[in-house]
Design a protein around this motif. Structure first.
Motif, PDB file in Angstrom:
ATOM      1  N   GLU A 179       3.883   9.668  -8.599  1.00  0.00           N
ATOM      2  CA  GLU A 179       4.712   9.922  -9.773  1.00  0.00           C
ATOM      3  C   GLU A 179       3.873  10.271 -10.999  1.00  0.00           C
ATOM      4  OE1 GLU A 179       8.309   9.705 -10.009  1.00  0.00           O
ATOM      5  OE2 GLU A 179       7.916   9.965  -7.858  1.00  0.00           O
ATOM      6  N   LEU A 180       2.582   9.915 -10.963  1.00  0.00           N
ATOM      7  CA  LEU A 180       1.723  10.074 -12.138  1.00  0.00           C
ATOM      8  C   LEU A 180       0.581  11.057 -11.937  1.00  0.00           C
ATOM      9  CD1 LEU A 180       1.439   6.269 -12.945  1.00  0.00           C
ATOM     10  CD2 LEU A 180       2.759   7.925 -14.267  1.00  0.00           C
ATOM     11  N   ASN A 181       0.165  11.275 -10.696  1.00  0.00           N
ATOM     12  CA  ASN A 181      -1.046  12.045 -10.444  1.00  0.00           C
ATOM     13  C   ASN A 181      -1.005  12.585  -9.017  1.00  0.00           C
ATOM     14  OD1 ASN A 181      -3.831  12.816  -9.951  1.00  0.00           O
ATOM     15  ND2 ASN A 181      -4.401  11.523 -11.692  1.00  0.00           N
ATOM     16  N   ASP A 182      -1.460  13.815  -8.833  1.00  0.00           N
ATOM     17  CA  ASP A 182      -1.486  14.425  -7.506  1.00  0.00           C
ATOM     18  C   ASP A 182      -2.754  14.100  -6.720  1.00  0.00           C
ATOM     19  OD1 ASP A 182       0.986  15.620  -7.882  1.00  0.00           O
ATOM     20  OD2 ASP A 182       0.121  17.422  -8.788  1.00  0.00           O
ATOM     21  N   THR A 183      -3.673  13.362  -7.327  1.00  0.00           N
ATOM     22  CA  THR A 183      -4.931  13.052  -6.661  1.00  0.00           C
ATOM     23  C   THR A 183      -4.712  12.123  -5.469  1.00  0.00           C
ATOM     24  OG1 THR A 183      -6.135  13.215  -8.755  1.00  0.00           O
ATOM     25  CG2 THR A 183      -7.230  12.054  -6.956  1.00  0.00           C
ATOM     26  N   PRO A 184      -5.123  12.506  -4.261  1.00  0.00           N
ATOM     27  CA  PRO A 184      -5.043  11.578  -3.128  1.00  0.00           C
ATOM     28  C   PRO A 184      -5.968  10.391  -3.386  1.00  0.00           C
ATOM     29  CG  PRO A 184      -5.409  13.839  -2.394  1.00  0.00           C
ATOM     30  CD  PRO A 184      -5.656  13.819  -3.869  1.00  0.00           C
ATOM     31  N   ALA A 185      -5.471   9.199  -3.205  1.00  0.00           N
ATOM     32  CA  ALA A 185      -6.285   8.018  -3.492  1.00  0.00           C
ATOM     33  C   ALA A 185      -5.934   6.897  -2.529  1.00  0.00           C
ATOM     34  CB  ALA A 185      -6.073   7.563  -4.933  1.00  0.00           C
ATOM     35  N   LEU A 186      -6.927   6.072  -2.259  1.00  0.00           N
ATOM     36  CA  LEU A 186      -6.763   4.907  -1.398  1.00  0.00           C
ATOM     37  C   LEU A 186      -6.845   3.644  -2.241  1.00  0.00           C
ATOM     38  CD1 LEU A 186      -9.107   6.004   1.522  1.00  0.00           C
ATOM     39  CD2 LEU A 186      -6.606   6.061   1.505  1.00  0.00           C
ATOM     40  N   LEU A 187      -6.071   2.655  -1.862  1.00  0.00           N
ATOM     41  CA  LEU A 187      -6.075   1.401  -2.602  1.00  0.00           C
ATOM     42  C   LEU A 187      -7.191   0.502  -2.076  1.00  0.00           C
ATOM     43  CD1 LEU A 187      -4.270   0.321  -4.898  1.00  0.00           C
ATOM     44  CD2 LEU A 187      -3.120  -1.071  -3.184  1.00  0.00           C
ATOM     45  N   HIS A 188      -7.992  -0.012  -3.001  1.00  0.00           N
ATOM     46  CA  HIS A 188      -9.069  -0.947  -2.691  1.00  0.00           C
ATOM     47  C   HIS A 188      -8.758  -2.286  -3.351  1.00  0.00           C
ATOM     48  CE1 HIS A 188     -12.059   2.185  -1.294  1.00  0.00           C
ATOM     49  NE2 HIS A 188     -11.200   2.942  -1.952  1.00  0.00           N
ATOM     50  N   ALA A 189      -9.580  -3.271  -3.102  1.00  0.00           N
ATOM     51  CA  ALA A 189      -9.481  -4.559  -3.781  1.00  0.00           C
ATOM     52  C   ALA A 189     -10.868  -4.964  -4.250  1.00  0.00           C
ATOM     53  CB  ALA A 189      -8.903  -5.624  -2.857  1.00  0.00           C
ATOM     54  N   ASP A 190     -10.965  -5.457  -5.492  1.00  0.00           N
ATOM     55  CA  ASP A 190     -12.270  -5.858  -5.999  1.00  0.00           C
ATOM     56  C   ASP A 190     -12.635  -7.248  -5.464  1.00  0.00           C
ATOM     57  OD1 ASP A 190     -10.924  -7.763  -7.526  1.00  0.00           O
ATOM     58  OD2 ASP A 190     -11.153  -6.680  -9.419  1.00  0.00           O
ATOM     59  N   ALA A 191     -13.728  -7.802  -5.977  1.00  0.00           N
ATOM     60  CA  ALA A 191     -14.220  -9.076  -5.462  1.00  0.00           C
ATOM     61  C   ALA A 191     -13.243 -10.220  -5.682  1.00  0.00           C
ATOM     62  CB  ALA A 191     -15.560  -9.407  -6.126  1.00  0.00           C
ATOM     63  N   HIS A 192     -12.310 -10.045  -6.619  1.00  0.00           N
ATOM     64  CA  HIS A 192     -11.323 -11.080  -6.908  1.00  0.00           C
ATOM     65  C   HIS A 192      -9.969 -10.776  -6.279  1.00  0.00           C
ATOM     66  CE1 HIS A 192     -14.155 -12.823  -9.705  1.00  0.00           C
ATOM     67  NE2 HIS A 192     -14.256 -11.678 -10.342  1.00  0.00           N
ATOM     68  N   GLY A 193      -9.908  -9.714  -5.458  1.00  0.00           N
ATOM     69  CA  GLY A 193      -8.669  -9.365  -4.791  1.00  0.00           C
ATOM     70  C   GLY A 193      -7.736  -8.487  -5.591  1.00  0.00           C
ATOM     71  N   ARG A 250       0.842  -1.211   0.000  1.00  0.00           N
ATOM     72  CA  ARG A 250       0.000   0.000   0.000  1.00  0.00           C
ATOM     73  C   ARG A 250       0.869   1.251   0.000  1.00  0.00           C
ATOM     74  NH1 ARG A 250      -1.802  -4.623  -0.568  1.00  0.00           N
ATOM     75  NH2 ARG A 250      -3.986  -4.517  -1.196  1.00  0.00           N
ATOM     76  N   VAL A 251       1.974   1.208   0.728  1.00  0.00           N
ATOM     77  CA  VAL A 251       2.905   2.341   0.748  1.00  0.00           C
ATOM     78  C   VAL A 251       3.505   2.543  -0.637  1.00  0.00           C
ATOM     79  CG1 VAL A 251       5.049   3.212   1.720  1.00  0.00           C
ATOM     80  CG2 VAL A 251       3.414   2.020   3.198  1.00  0.00           C
ATOM     81  N   LEU A 252       3.939   1.457  -1.267  1.00  0.00           N
ATOM     82  CA  LEU A 252       4.555   1.554  -2.586  1.00  0.00           C
ATOM     83  C   LEU A 252       3.553   2.041  -3.628  1.00  0.00           C
ATOM     84  CD1 LEU A 252       6.937   1.139  -4.480  1.00  0.00           C
ATOM     85  CD2 LEU A 252       6.301  -1.285  -4.640  1.00  0.00           C
ATOM     86  N   ALA A 253       2.321   1.550  -3.570  1.00  0.00           N
ATOM     87  CA  ALA A 253       1.295   1.995  -4.517  1.00  0.00           C
ATOM     88  C   ALA A 253       1.083   3.505  -4.409  1.00  0.00           C
ATOM     89  CB  ALA A 253      -0.014   1.254  -4.262  1.00  0.00           C
ATOM     90  N   ARG A 254       1.101   4.027  -3.196  1.00  0.00           N
ATOM     91  CA  ARG A 254       0.958   5.474  -3.015  1.00  0.00           C
ATOM     92  C   ARG A 254       2.125   6.222  -3.636  1.00  0.00           C
ATOM     93  NH1 ARG A 254       2.454   9.289   1.108  1.00  0.00           N
ATOM     94  NH2 ARG A 254       0.970  11.043   1.130  1.00  0.00           N
ATOM     95  N   GLN A 255       3.342   5.713  -3.452  1.00  0.00           N
ATOM     96  CA  GLN A 255       4.520   6.353  -4.029  1.00  0.00           C
ATOM     97  C   GLN A 255       4.446   6.345  -5.553  1.00  0.00           C
ATOM     98  OE1 GLN A 255       7.240   7.687  -2.277  1.00  0.00           O
ATOM     99  NE2 GLN A 255       6.103   7.372  -0.395  1.00  0.00           N
ATOM    100  N   LEU A 256       3.999   5.248  -6.127  1.00  0.00           N
ATOM    101  CA  LEU A 256       3.889   5.154  -7.582  1.00  0.00           C
ATOM    102  C   LEU A 256       2.836   6.113  -8.118  1.00  0.00           C
ATOM    103  CD1 LEU A 256       4.086   1.268  -7.881  1.00  0.00           C
ATOM    104  CD2 LEU A 256       5.745   2.885  -8.815  1.00  0.00           C
ATOM    105  N   LEU A 257       1.685   6.179  -7.455  1.00  0.00           N
ATOM    106  CA  LEU A 257       0.632   7.073  -7.910  1.00  0.00           C
ATOM    107  C   LEU A 257       1.103   8.519  -7.902  1.00  0.00           C
ATOM    108  CD1 LEU A 257      -2.293   7.442  -8.830  1.00  0.00           C
ATOM    109  CD2 LEU A 257      -2.948   7.612  -6.415  1.00  0.00           C
TER     110      LEU A 257
END
Length: 221
Positions: A68-82, A59-66
Motif C-alpha cells: 500500500e505504501l511502496n512497490d519495493t519487494p521486501a522481506l520481514l526480518h526481526a532484530d535481536a529483540h524480536g 508476514r502475509v499481512l506485513a507484505r500487504q501493508l507494505l
C-alpha cells in the motif's frame, strides 16, 4: 475470510487486520515462492500450530501493508529483540500483533509505530496488580474491557519505544478514560531523565477484542 481491512492510520501509515481462518498451507500461497526459504529458516520452532499460523499470517499481512505504501519487494526480518523490520526499506516502521483469530499490523514510511490486539478475557484483570498503577486499577474497576485496553495500550507504548526493562506499572502510565467504541488514550513514558506524552488510539474491531496503536509524533503522525 483472510484480509479483513486496510485503512490509513495517518498520511504515511497504514493499519491492517487479518481474520485468520486459513491453514498454514493456504497462508504460504499468499507469499511469493521466492520468499519461502527466508521464512522457513525463521519459522518459530516449538510453537503450536495456531501460533505458527498467526506468525505466518503476520508476514502475509506485513507484505500487504507494505504494498500500500511502496512497490519495493521486501522481506520481514526481526532484530535481536524480536522487533520486525524490512531490510530493503530500513526507514520504515513495522509492528505486528495477534490474538485469537485476529492478526493486526501497522506500517509507516517514517518509522516509529506500535500496535497490539487483545482478546478480552479475565486474565487481564487477574494480572492487573503486576502492570497497572493503583489509579489505573481504580479507573478500570470491574470492567474487563478497560483492563484489556490498559494492558494493550501499554504493550503498544512498549513497542513504540523499543526499550527493554520498562516497569509497566511505574513507567508506562495512562490517564483515566471513558470507554467508547473508539477513541484516544493519553499515555506517558517516564524515564530516568525524561518524561513524554503519547496519544494511543484504540478501537474494538470485533466483539470481544480490543486494538490499540500509536505513531511517533515527529515522523508518522
Amino acid at each position: 475470510m483472510p484480509l479483513h481491512s486496510l485503512s490509513p492510520a495517518s498520511a504515511t501509515a497504514v493499519l491492517g487486520l487479518w481474520q485468520l481462518t486459513e491453514s498454514a498451507e493456504e497462508l504460504w500461497q499468499w507469499l511469493p515462492e521466492s520468499s519461502w526459504p527466508h521464512y522457513l529458516a525463521r519459522w518459530p520452532a516449538g510453537r503450536d500450530a495456531d501460533r505458527g499460523r498467526q506468525w505466518l499470517a503476520g508476514r502475509v499481512l506485513a507484505r500487504q501493508l507494505l504494498r500500500e505504501l511502496n512497490d519495493t519487494p521486501a522481506l520481514l526480518h526481526a532484530d535481536a529483540h524480536g522487533r520486525p523490520f524490512f531490510a530493503e526499506v530500513p526507514g520504515y516502521g513495522v509492528s505486528l500483533s495477534h490474538s485469537g483469530e485476529w492478526v493486526a499490523g501497522l506500517v509507516c514510511t517514517r518509522g516509529g509505530v506500535g500496535i497490539d490486539i487483545e482478546l478480552v478475557r479475565p486474565k487481564a484483570k487477574q494480572l492487573a496488580p503486576r502492570f497497572l498503577s493503583e489509579a489505573e486499577r481504580a479507573d478500570a474497576g470491574d470492567d474487563l474491557v478497560k483492563h484489556s485496553l490498559y494492558w494493550s495500550a501499554k504493550e503498544t507504548l512498549y513497542k513504540l519505544h523499543s526499550r527493554r526493562g520498562l516497569v509497566f506499572k511505574e513507567q508506562l502510565l495512562l490517564n483515566p478514560f471513558r470507554l467508547r467504541e473508539a477513541g484516544v488514550l493519553t499515555g506517558h513514558l517516564l524515564l530516568e531523565n525524561s518524561r513524554s506524552q503519547h496519544p494511543v488510539h484504540y478501537l474494538q474491531p470485533s466483539p470481544g477484542y480490543v486494538l490499540t496503536y500509536a505513531l511517533a509524533e515527529a515522523s508518522c503522525a
